[in-house]
Design a protein around this motif. Structure first.
Motif, PDB file in Angstrom:
ATOM      1  N   GLN A 155      -3.757  -2.930  -7.901  1.00 35.57           N
ATOM      2  CA  GLN A 155      -3.000  -2.888  -6.707  1.00 35.57           C
ATOM      3  C   GLN A 155      -4.097  -3.217  -5.524  1.00 35.57           C
ATOM      4  O   GLN A 155      -3.785  -3.988  -5.261  1.00 35.57           O
ATOM      5  CB  GLN A 155      -2.533  -1.400  -6.533  1.00 35.57           C
ATOM      6  CG  GLN A 155      -0.827  -1.531  -7.575  1.00 35.57           C
ATOM      7  CD  GLN A 155       0.023  -3.021  -7.799  1.00 35.57           C
ATOM      8  OE1 GLN A 155      -0.199  -4.379  -6.806  1.00 35.57           O
ATOM      9  NE2 GLN A 155       0.005  -3.081  -9.031  1.00 35.57           N
ATOM     10  N   ALA A 156      -5.715  -2.902  -5.245  1.00 35.12           N
ATOM     11  CA  ALA A 156      -6.069  -2.831  -4.077  1.00 35.12           C
ATOM     12  C   ALA A 156      -6.708  -4.124  -4.904  1.00 35.12           C
ATOM     13  O   ALA A 156      -6.872  -4.829  -3.873  1.00 35.12           O
ATOM     14  CB  ALA A 156      -7.578  -1.593  -4.611  1.00 35.12           C
TER      15      ALA A 156
ATOM     16  N   VAL B 159       0.971  -1.253   0.006  1.00 33.56           N
ATOM     17  CA  VAL B 159      -0.299   0.106   0.115  1.00 33.56           C
ATOM     18  C   VAL B 159       0.975   0.829  -0.011  1.00 33.56           C
ATOM     19  O   VAL B 159       0.763   1.776  -0.938  1.00 33.56           O
ATOM     20  CB  VAL B 159      -1.156   0.493   0.847  1.00 33.56           C
ATOM     21  CG1 VAL B 159      -1.862   1.611   1.920  1.00 33.56           C
ATOM     22  CG2 VAL B 159      -1.999  -1.556   1.089  1.00 33.56           C
TER      23      VAL B 159
ATOM     24  N   ALA C  75      -4.562   2.069  -9.439  1.00 30.78           N
ATOM     25  CA  ALA C  75      -4.295   1.902  -8.248  1.00 30.78           C
ATOM     26  C   ALA C  75      -6.007   0.392  -7.781  1.00 30.78           C
ATOM     27  O   ALA C  75      -5.473  -0.433  -6.869  1.00 30.78           O
ATOM     28  CB  ALA C  75      -5.749   3.367  -7.223  1.00 30.78           C
TER      29      ALA C  75
ATOM     30  N   SER D 148       0.585  -8.931  -5.135  1.00 33.63           N
ATOM     31  CA  SER D 148       1.106  -7.323  -6.201  1.00 33.63           C
ATOM     32  C   SER D 148       2.631  -7.323  -5.677  1.00 33.63           C
ATOM     33  O   SER D 148       3.874  -7.356  -5.067  1.00 33.63           O
ATOM     34  CB  SER D 148       0.374  -6.358  -5.334  1.00 33.63           C
ATOM     35  OG  SER D 148       1.419  -5.017  -5.781  1.00 33.63           O
TER      36      SER D 148
ATOM     37  N   ILE E 171       1.417   6.515  -6.851  1.00 34.64           N
ATOM     38  CA  ILE E 171       0.400   7.053  -7.662  1.00 34.64           C
ATOM     39  C   ILE E 171       0.654   8.863  -7.570  1.00 34.64           C
ATOM     40  O   ILE E 171       0.769  10.015  -8.176  1.00 34.64           O
ATOM     41  CB  ILE E 171      -0.796   6.919  -6.555  1.00 34.64           C
ATOM     42  CG1 ILE E 171      -1.413   5.475  -6.998  1.00 34.64           C
ATOM     43  CG2 ILE E 171      -1.586   8.196  -7.470  1.00 34.64           C
ATOM     44  CD1 ILE E 171      -2.487   4.976  -6.255  1.00 34.64           C
TER      45      ILE E 171
ATOM     46  N   VAL F 290      -4.066   5.975 -13.729  1.00 35.83           N
ATOM     47  CA  VAL F 290      -3.279   5.891 -12.105  1.00 35.83           C
ATOM     48  C   VAL F 290      -4.355   5.413 -11.559  1.00 35.83           C
ATOM     49  O   VAL F 290      -4.486   4.413 -10.944  1.00 35.83           O
ATOM     50  CB  VAL F 290      -3.588   7.639 -12.066  1.00 35.83           C
ATOM     51  CG1 VAL F 290      -3.529   7.417  -9.692  1.00 35.83           C
ATOM     52  CG2 VAL F 290      -2.236   7.960 -12.136  1.00 35.83           C
ATOM     53  N   ARG F 291      -6.310   5.369 -11.959  1.00 37.03           N
ATOM     54  CA  ARG F 291      -7.470   4.863 -11.858  1.00 37.03           C
ATOM     55  C   ARG F 291      -7.369   3.408 -12.347  1.00 37.03           C
ATOM     56  O   ARG F 291      -6.805   2.666 -10.769  1.00 37.03           O
ATOM     57  CB  ARG F 291      -8.882   5.138 -11.767  1.00 37.03           C
ATOM     58  CG  ARG F 291      -8.417   7.027 -11.718  1.00 37.03           C
ATOM     59  CD  ARG F 291      -9.761   7.435 -12.470  1.00 37.03           C
ATOM     60  NE  ARG F 291     -10.025   8.664 -11.550  1.00 37.03           N
ATOM     61  CZ  ARG F 291     -11.273   9.223 -12.254  1.00 37.03           C
ATOM     62  NH1 ARG F 291     -12.263   8.372 -13.373  1.00 37.03           N
ATOM     63  NH2 ARG F 291     -11.426  10.636 -11.678  1.00 37.03           N
TER      64      ARG F 291
ATOM     65  N   VAL G 214       3.225   1.562  -3.400  1.00 35.28           N
ATOM     66  CA  VAL G 214       1.140   1.959  -4.451  1.00 35.28           C
ATOM     67  C   VAL G 214       1.227   3.793  -4.216  1.00 35.28           C
ATOM     68  O   VAL G 214       1.081   3.619  -5.399  1.00 35.28           O
ATOM     69  CB  VAL G 214       0.327   1.490  -3.987  1.00 35.28           C
ATOM     70  CG1 VAL G 214      -1.014   1.712  -4.936  1.00 35.28           C
ATOM     71  CG2 VAL G 214       0.525  -0.538  -4.239  1.00 35.28           C
ATOM     72  N   ALA G 215       0.827   4.262  -3.037  1.00 40.49           N
ATOM     73  CA  ALA G 215       0.536   5.356  -2.994  1.00 40.49           C
ATOM     74  C   ALA G 215       1.814   6.489  -3.673  1.00 40.49           C
ATOM     75  O   ALA G 215       1.386   7.140  -4.164  1.00 40.49           O
ATOM     76  CB  ALA G 215       0.134   5.673  -1.559  1.00 40.49           C
TER      77      ALA G 215
END
Length: 311
Positions: free
Chosen positions: A116-117, A91, A113, A131, A98, A109-110, A94-95
């Protein structure tokens, strides 16, 4: 075979060939043109070795992570640090990506996200979808912390000690992986920031040798540790991996003939050439979870070929 390993070995072979050419040797001081070309060749080779090491570590970790898609998140073999990496640490990475989507070439980006979520959330289901962000970071260059963190996550008890032990079994002599990595990092810094930096041919050759051994020992330890987790379906506690758990089969040339043999064995099985000996060793290693390595001449010689045929 691992594509990351295949690419690395091809690069190291080309770099070793370049390092053996007369063009890297300096001439008397008045040969200024020749000596400047030799200097640039040496530092270029040294920098390429480190770049190849970085690329291999990043790619090999991801390759191994993706092998986890065959196991359940409920497997008792999974170390706590690996579960943390697959969730919390993923997480965080990933943040960061982004926030710097352009630098990491993230087109949408969406979509990134959401993809990865889903992977991170798989830890709450019946099958892990790993991931590729789990054991990486957002830095441009890798650090020893990334190497150590990856091995710790896969249950390696003492990464530096285990890597050094495996390297010593392969080539003999004391091998301190953390010290070698930090020295290589310092060398890369000098090449990048000291405009007239030069290095002796011997130092360049040593850098190539230690770089190859760093990659080899890291790869064999990581692969063994990951395989023990993937195949540890009957374990009742997290898997752990030490030096003795890394099984080795050596491919060597003795008396003009190629052969492969288990570590400590006096006799081996002979083959017509190196490739056939290596492939025969791979066939054995795939069934016994043994790593295969071409035995280097000594601690100063680079590893030129290795494999973990079981993963």
């Amino acid at each position: 075979m691992s594509q990351a390993r295949k690419d690395l070995l091809a690069r190291l072979s080309k770099l070793a060939d370049a390092a053996s050419k007369d063009e890297v040797n300096s001439k008397p001081a008045h040969e200024e043109g020749w000596n400047e070309r030799a200097r640039l060749l040496k530092i270029g080779i040294a920098l390429s070795v480190f770049t190849s090491l970085e690329d291999f570590v990043k790619r090999r970790v991801i390759e191994v992570l993706l092998k986890l898609n065959t196991i359940s998140p409920k497997s008792k073999a999974i170390p706590s640090k690996l579960l943390d990496a697959l969730t919390v640490e993923a997480v965080k990475t990933v943040a960061g990506r982004i926030n710097h989507a352009e630098r990491f070439k993230i087109g949408d980006v969406r979509v990134f996200a959401m993809d990865q979520a889903k992977k991170i959330a798989s830890l709450a289901d019946n099958l892990i979808i790993p991931s590729e962000m789990a054991l990486t970071d957002n830095n441009s260059n890798i650090s020893w912390a990334l190497i150590e963190g990856a091995l710790l996550s896969f249950g390696v008890t003492n990464p530096a000690s285990v890597m050094g032990g495996v390297a010593q079994r392969i080539a003999g002599g004391i091998f301190a992986p953390k010290d070698h990595f930090e020295k290589a990092t310092e060398l890369r810094h000098q090449v990048a920031h000291e405009p007239w930096f030069d290095m002796p041919v011997g130092d360049m050759t040593t850098h190539l040798s230690t770089g190859a051994m760093l990659c080899c020992s890291f790869d064999l330890v990581l692969s063994t540790a990951a395989a023990r987790i993937v195949q540890g379906t009957h374990l009742i506690q997290p898997s752990s991996t030490s030096n003795k758990d890394v099984a080795l089969i050596f491919v060597e040339k003795a008396g003009g003939r190629w052969r492969h043999k288990g570590e400590g064995a006096k006799k081996g099985k002979v083959a017509a050439d190196e490739d056939l000996a290596f492939e025969a060793a791979r066939n054995v290693g795939g069934g016994t979870q043994s790593c295969v390595v071409i035995a280097p001449a000594d601690a100063r010689s680079p590893c030129t070929r290795w494999d973990a045929p079981f993963l």
